[in-house]
Design a protein around this motif. Structure first.
Motif, PDB file in Angstrom:
ATOM      1  N   THR A   1       3.597   5.338  10.247  1.00 35.22           N
ATOM      2  CA  THR A   1       3.411   7.296   9.595  1.00 35.22           C
ATOM      3  C   THR A   1       3.413   6.641   8.140  1.00 35.22           C
ATOM      4  OG1 THR A   1       4.780   8.144  10.384  1.00 35.22           O
ATOM      5  CG2 THR A   1       2.625   8.264  11.691  1.00 35.22           C
ATOM      6  N   ALA A   2       5.160   6.126   7.828  1.00 38.30           N
ATOM      7  CA  ALA A   2       4.724   6.525   6.259  1.00 38.30           C
ATOM      8  C   ALA A   2       4.255   5.599   5.581  1.00 38.30           C
ATOM      9  CB  ALA A   2       6.447   5.699   6.647  1.00 38.30           C
ATOM     10  N   PHE A   3       3.252   4.522   6.319  1.00 39.22           N
ATOM     11  CA  PHE A   3       3.013   3.632   5.367  1.00 39.22           C
ATOM     12  C   PHE A   3       1.357   3.730   5.526  1.00 39.22           C
ATOM     13  CE2 PHE A   3       6.993   1.692   5.851  1.00 39.22           C
ATOM     14  CZ  PHE A   3       6.975   1.470   4.895  1.00 39.22           C
ATOM     15  N   GLU A   4       0.737   5.378   5.906  1.00 43.23           N
ATOM     16  CA  GLU A   4      -0.676   5.180   6.360  1.00 43.23           C
ATOM     17  C   GLU A   4      -1.686   5.224   5.052  1.00 43.23           C
ATOM     18  OE1 GLU A   4      -1.523   8.978   8.613  1.00 43.23           O
ATOM     19  OE2 GLU A   4      -0.425   8.026  10.281  1.00 43.23           O
ATOM     20  N   GLY A   5      -2.516   4.352   4.974  1.00 45.61           N
ATOM     21  CA  GLY A   5      -3.167   4.585   3.528  1.00 45.61           C
ATOM     22  C   GLY A   5      -2.852   3.296   2.704  1.00 45.61           C
ATOM     23  N   GLU A   6      -2.109   3.172   3.231  1.00 45.64           N
ATOM     24  CA  GLU A   6      -1.650   1.691   2.489  1.00 45.64           C
ATOM     25  C   GLU A   6      -3.141   1.077   2.121  1.00 45.64           C
ATOM     26  OE1 GLU A   6       0.008   0.844   0.323  1.00 45.64           O
ATOM     27  OE2 GLU A   6       1.583   2.075  -0.093  1.00 45.64           O
ATOM     28  N   ARG A   7      -3.411   0.402   1.299  1.00 48.82           N
ATOM     29  CA  ARG A   7      -5.238  -0.659   0.695  1.00 48.82           C
ATOM     30  C   ARG A   7      -4.286  -2.049   0.770  1.00 48.82           C
ATOM     31  NH1 ARG A   7      -7.712   3.277   3.290  1.00 48.82           N
ATOM     32  NH2 ARG A   7      -7.281   5.149   2.223  1.00 48.82           N
ATOM     33  N   MET A   8      -5.115  -3.385   1.190  1.00 46.66           N
ATOM     34  CA  MET A   8      -5.479  -4.287   1.518  1.00 46.66           C
ATOM     35  C   MET A   8      -5.109  -5.287  -0.457  1.00 46.66           C
ATOM     36  SD  MET A   8      -7.820  -7.624   2.283  1.00 46.66           S
ATOM     37  CE  MET A   8      -7.600  -6.406   4.173  1.00 46.66           C
ATOM     38  N   PRO A   9      -4.199  -5.539  -0.714  1.00 45.78           N
ATOM     39  CA  PRO A   9      -3.658  -6.128  -2.685  1.00 45.78           C
ATOM     40  C   PRO A   9      -5.021  -6.977  -2.305  1.00 45.78           C
ATOM     41  CG  PRO A   9      -2.168  -5.996  -1.054  1.00 45.78           C
ATOM     42  CD  PRO A   9      -2.763  -5.832  -0.080  1.00 45.78           C
ATOM     43  N   THR A  10      -5.348  -7.350  -3.781  1.00 41.86           N
ATOM     44  CA  THR A  10      -5.980  -8.098  -4.626  1.00 41.86           C
ATOM     45  C   THR A  10      -4.923  -9.001  -5.092  1.00 41.86           C
ATOM     46  OG1 THR A  10      -6.812  -7.758  -6.631  1.00 41.86           O
ATOM     47  CG2 THR A  10      -7.998  -6.599  -5.283  1.00 41.86           C
ATOM     48  N   LEU A  11      -5.416 -10.706  -4.510  1.00 40.25           N
ATOM     49  CA  LEU A  11      -4.493 -11.406  -5.606  1.00 40.25           C
ATOM     50  C   LEU A  11      -4.059 -10.688  -6.422  1.00 40.25           C
ATOM     51  CD1 LEU A  11      -3.067 -14.321  -5.501  1.00 40.25           C
ATOM     52  CD2 LEU A  11      -4.874 -15.490  -5.957  1.00 40.25           C
ATOM     53  N   GLU A  12      -4.750 -10.285  -7.528  1.00 37.72           N
ATOM     54  CA  GLU A  12      -4.673 -10.622  -9.040  1.00 37.72           C
ATOM     55  C   GLU A  12      -3.848  -8.805  -9.309  1.00 37.72           C
ATOM     56  OE1 GLU A  12      -7.337  -8.882 -13.283  1.00 37.72           O
ATOM     57  OE2 GLU A  12      -8.348  -9.094 -11.242  1.00 37.72           O
ATOM     58  N   ALA A  13      -3.852  -8.093  -7.786  1.00 41.66           N
ATOM     59  CA  ALA A  13      -2.302  -7.096  -8.347  1.00 41.66           C
ATOM     60  C   ALA A  13      -1.388  -7.413  -8.053  1.00 41.66           C
ATOM     61  CB  ALA A  13      -3.363  -5.558  -7.242  1.00 41.66           C
ATOM     62  N   PHE A  14      -1.189  -8.284  -7.278  1.00 41.89           N
ATOM     63  CA  PHE A  14      -0.495  -9.512  -6.626  1.00 41.89           C
ATOM     64  C   PHE A  14       0.544  -9.777  -7.555  1.00 41.89           C
ATOM     65  CE2 PHE A  14       1.794 -12.734  -4.722  1.00 41.89           C
ATOM     66  CZ  PHE A  14       3.176 -12.277  -4.514  1.00 41.89           C
ATOM     67  N   LEU A  15       0.026 -10.325  -8.760  1.00 40.89           N
ATOM     68  CA  LEU A  15       0.393 -11.492  -9.352  1.00 40.89           C
ATOM     69  C   LEU A  15       1.043 -10.783 -10.581  1.00 40.89           C
ATOM     70  CD1 LEU A  15      -2.254 -14.690  -9.688  1.00 40.89           C
ATOM     71  CD2 LEU A  15       0.182 -14.305  -8.596  1.00 40.89           C
ATOM     72  N   GLU A  16       0.242  -9.423 -11.032  1.00 44.21           N
ATOM     73  CA  GLU A  16       0.786  -8.515 -12.204  1.00 44.21           C
ATOM     74  C   GLU A  16       1.875  -8.319 -12.204  1.00 44.21           C
ATOM     75  OE1 GLU A  16      -3.082  -6.061 -12.635  1.00 44.21           O
ATOM     76  OE2 GLU A  16      -4.292  -7.351 -14.006  1.00 44.21           O
TER      77      GLU A  16
END
Length: 343
Positions: free
Chosen positions: A179-194
């Motif tokens: 439940t602590a991670f409810e609402g997490e969204r799939m990251p884009t590669l671009e967001a990860f690289l930033e």
């Protein structure tokens, strides 16, 4: 309580239970033809590899027209080495008993849901290396996700490639974990690289799942260059087709071949593909210790996936592997602190 090690298949591109939905079925391929007189041993090995795992496009056409041995000669001629070496990326290669690098598998899966920003940021903050998986959305956006379909993580039976990036980012990829991670969204590669760019001491291994075309690889390399991470991001794949695409599109990008079983002499394969390393299983390394020695002699790294128990860490560490990809990076770090003080 120790978690069981996940079963990792040899090739996402070949095994239908793990392949990305974008991978097309492969036809059964006959054995490689006998080598011609005067053909080098390295060319013979590469020819056999191509015969059993041929890329779909140009190389496959050439193989049908002039034979796989001639194709290996073409690869040898046109192959261009990467600008970054294994030593540039991983530091000095390990000797037997020297502590391996810790690489967080899909981030830190022991603390947060895999391939989410919380998991990846934990790994980037604590480790020098983090591993993640990339698939292309229907509208051509590289997204971080591992499985063939979305069901295990989101309950949706469709695949990454079935949906646009906007649709994918409406899915909850954290609730399954807790439940602590409810609402997490799939990251884009671009967001990860930033985020990676904000941590100058961190590096990433990015697995391109299944088969990627040249234009798809070009999109990924373009993002890496735009964020200024060339040399700090290593691309990796089980797919020969993807590795050939990287070689064509960006031959100086460091790359690793993922392979379940190392050949007895993997150096010719590494040289023809311009690899800085292999990612393989503990079983493969222990079965072919001479292959590890030969690769180190050629300054090519060897990483092992996905190892989560002390007996496996000890086994591969004794042989001198350069990195361990694990779901338990904190536990591995603590174990190394005890078994290899000062690391």
């Amino acid at each position: 309580m120790e978690r069981p090690e996940p079963v990792t298949r040899a090739s996402d591109a070949i095994d239908p239970t793990t392949a990305s939905p974008r991978a097309r079925p492969r036809s059964t391929t006959s054995a490689a033809p006998p080598p011609r007189r005067g053909t080098s041993l390295g060319a013979i090995r590469m020819g056999r590899l191509l015969a059993f795992h041929p890329p779909r496009r140009l190389v496959r056409v050439l193989a049908g027209a002039i034979g796989v041995t001639a194709v290996s000669a073409v690869i040898l001629i046109v192959g261009t080495p990467t600008s970054a070496t294994a030593i540039d990326v991983f530091g000095a290669l390990r000797g037997p008993g020297e502590p391996a690098l810790i690489i967080g598998h899909r981030g830190d899966r022991a603390e947060a849901p895999e391939n989410t920003m919380p998991s990846l940021e934990l790994a980037m903050d604590r480790l020098a290396y983090v591993e993640t998986d990339v698939q292309m959305s229907r509208d051509g956006v590289p997204m971080l996700f591992h499985d063939t379909d979305l069901e295990r993580i989101t309950g949706d039976r469709r695949s990454v490639g079935d949906l646009d990036a906007r649709q994918l980012q409406r899915l909850d990829v954290g609730a399954w974990y807790g439940t602590a991670f409810e609402g997490e969204r799939m990251p884009t590669l671009e967001a990860f690289l930033e985020e990676l760019a904000e941590r100058p001491d961190a590096r990433a291994l990015v697995e391109l799942k299944a088969d990627w075309a040249d234009d798809e690889v070009r999109t990924v390399v373009g993002l890496i260059d735009r964020v200024g991470l060339r040399g700090r991001v290593v691309l990796e794949s089980f797919s020969l087709e993807t590795l050939f695409a990287i070689q064509r599109v960006s031959p100086t990008t460091p790359r690793i071949m993922l392979i379940r079983e190392l050949p007895a002499d993997p150096v010719p394969m590494a040289e023809r593909l311009g690899l800085i390393g292999f990612g393989t299983t503990a079983t493969s390394v222990t079965a072919e210790p001479q292959a590890l020695a030969a690769l180190h002699e050629a300054e090519i790294a060897v990483l092992c996936y996905t190892l989560n128990t002390e007996d496996r860490w000890e086994e591969v560490g004794a042989l001198g592997v350069d990195g361990i990809i694990t779901d338990e990076p904190s536990e591995l770090d603590e174990w190394l602190a005890v078994t290899a003080p000062g690391t």
